[in-house]
Design a protein around this motif. Structure first.
Motif, PDB file in Angstrom:
ATOM      1  N   TRP A 144      52.319  90.625   0.654  1.00 44.19           N
ATOM      2  CA  TRP A 144      53.884  90.432   0.099  1.00 44.19           C
ATOM      3  C   TRP A 144      54.447  91.814   0.267  1.00 44.19           C
ATOM      4  N   ARG A 145      53.944  92.138  -0.223  1.00 46.49           N
ATOM      5  CA  ARG A 145      54.053  93.663  -0.963  1.00 46.49           C
ATOM      6  C   ARG A 145      54.232  94.732   0.382  1.00 46.49           C
ATOM      7  N   ALA A 190      56.537  93.248   3.546  1.00 42.29           N
ATOM      8  CA  ALA A 190      57.601  93.864   3.094  1.00 42.29           C
ATOM      9  C   ALA A 190      58.058  95.281   3.958  1.00 42.29           C
ATOM     10  N   GLU A 238      61.104  96.790  -0.526  1.00 46.32           N
ATOM     11  CA  GLU A 238      60.377  96.682  -1.598  1.00 46.32           C
ATOM     12  C   GLU A 238      60.621  95.239  -2.070  1.00 46.32           C
ATOM     13  N   PHE A 239      59.749  94.679  -2.107  1.00 50.34           N
ATOM     14  CA  PHE A 239      60.159  93.189  -2.242  1.00 50.34           C
ATOM     15  C   PHE A 239      59.080  93.346  -4.622  1.00 50.34           C
ATOM     16  N   GLU A 240      59.709  93.063  -5.210  1.00 48.56           N
ATOM     17  CA  GLU A 240      59.569  92.763  -6.566  1.00 48.56           C
ATOM     18  C   GLU A 240      59.322  91.034  -7.174  1.00 48.56           C
ATOM     19  N   CYS A 288      65.146  83.901   5.025  1.00 48.08           N
ATOM     20  CA  CYS A 288      63.594  83.992   4.202  1.00 48.08           C
ATOM     21  C   CYS A 288      63.881  83.032   3.500  1.00 48.08           C
ATOM     22  N   SER A 304      62.884  81.645  -1.219  1.00 44.21           N
ATOM     23  CA  SER A 304      61.868  81.937  -2.071  1.00 44.21           C
ATOM     24  C   SER A 304      62.599  81.237  -3.056  1.00 44.21           C
ATOM     25  N   ALA A 316      62.887  86.931  -7.592  1.00 44.91           N
ATOM     26  CA  ALA A 316      62.748  88.238  -7.108  1.00 44.91           C
ATOM     27  C   ALA A 316      63.774  89.896  -6.981  1.00 44.91           C
ATOM     28  N   ARG A 317      62.606  90.191  -6.060  1.00 47.60           N
ATOM     29  CA  ARG A 317      64.175  91.670  -5.705  1.00 47.60           C
ATOM     30  C   ARG A 317      63.784  92.465  -4.337  1.00 47.60           C
ATOM     31  N   TRP A 318      64.542  91.931  -3.281  1.00 48.83           N
ATOM     32  CA  TRP A 318      64.269  93.133  -2.202  1.00 48.83           C
ATOM     33  C   TRP A 318      65.253  94.034  -2.224  1.00 48.83           C
TER      34      TRP A 318
END
Length: 324
Positions: free
Chosen positions: A27-28, A32, A39-41, A65, A67, A71-73
């Motif tokens: 995914w990262r 992403a 960035e995906f965190e 999306c 989820s 999380a953070r984009w």
């Protein structure tokens, strides 16, 4: 059905299709960073469970999306060097999105929207996510907005008519975009550009163009969806639809006039198509034709039979037997 235009790409991705041990790196790194340039965190523990749909068109990208995790984009200082100058409008359908850019935080709740500039570091954070994201090149919006940077700092209220219609317009695309004619595709993209510009507060001249093009198209689509949702109701009328859509009956008549038809003709055609679908469906083989007519919104069997034969050149019974 004609094949989709090579300029149209519809991508669906889910971590559930990837082995648990590979979900986070896939995914990262793949989705992403490589596909979305983001960035995906993850900000919570547990297995990654995220899915996304991305529709890429010339001059427009639309993402959805889902989820269930915190999380953070984000677009980092390193990523913004790629030259992407798109403006993204984030529209939460459920859950709150916290947007951070230029040191300013904005919380967007369901029904609201918030913008973010891809050309500057920034991102969104959430505890759970169900959203639509509309990405438009800066060059497409700049002529319509006096100050795109300033527009990105404002929360778009849920009472904003253009935003409500934009959301409705895009929801029809979320799983399937079956427009194959490049000219129609370009017009659909222009409609989205217009609605986004109106939602953000376009210039007076641009607003006049948008209201005659994007807003009108979205209004008509909303009216047609309302008719489809209430097709079997005996009280389906232009007055009832106008009340639900918060417009005047005259405005609805004008929308259909622009398509060379009338409200009544559209409703009749939709009801006949509904009845024909039931007649051809083996699950309704036990139902009498009168019951199917009634279930399709007709109160008069004679009127139904006459209209059906005029529309399809065959009687309901002949269509059911496969003779037409």
């Amino acid at each position: 059905m004609a094949p989709p235009s090579p300029d149209v790409r519809l991508i669906r991705v889910s971590t559930r299709d990837v082995p648990a041990c590979e979900r986070t790196p896939f995914w990262r790194e793949v989705f992403a960073r490589q596909m979305c340039r983001l960035e995906f965190e993850p900000l919570s523990e547990g297995p990654l469970d995220v899915s996304a749909t991305l529709l890429a068109l010339p001059g427009l990208s639309v993402g959805r999306c889902l989820s269930a995790m915190h999380a953070r984009w984000s677009r980092t200082a390193e990523l913004v060097k790629d030259g992407d100058d798109a403006f993204a409008l984030i529209i939460p359908l459920a859950g709150t999105v916290n947007r951070l850019q230029r040191g300013q935080e904005l919380d967007a709740k369901p029904g609201e929207a918030v913008g973010i500039l891809h050309s500057e570091p920034g991102g969104i954070q959430f505890r759970e996510l169900n959203d639509l994201a509309v990405m438009i090149p800066r060059s497409a919006l700049a002529p319509h907005l006096p100050d795109l940077e300033e527009a990105a700092t404002r929360l778009v209220a849920r009472t904003n008519d253009a935003l409500r219609l934009l959301r409705h317009y895009l929801m029809a695309w979320r799983e399937n975009f079956d427009i194959t004619d490049p000219a129609v595709c370009s017009l659909a993209v222009a409609h989205v550009h217009d609605l986004v510009a109106l939602a953000l507060g376009s210039t007076r001249d641009a607003a006049a163009v948008a209201k005659g093009r994007g807003l009108r198209a979205a209004r008509l689509q909303a009216v047609k969806a309302d008719i489809a949702a209430n097709l079997t109701a005996r009280d389906l009328s232009v007055a009832a639809v106008a009340l639900r859509q918060r417009v005047t009956p005259r405005y609805i008549h004008m929308l259909f006039d622009g398509e060379g038809t009338t409200f009544s003709q559209f409703v009749l055609a939709a009801r006949l198509a509904h009845a024909r679908g039931m007649l051809l469906d083996s699950r309704h083989a036990h139902q009498a034709i009168g019951a199917i007519a009634y279930a399709s919104g007709f109160g008069d069997l004679s009127h139904f039979n006459h209209a059906f034969r005029r529309r399809y050149g065959a009687t309901p019974s002949e269509v059911r037997r496969g003779e037409a």
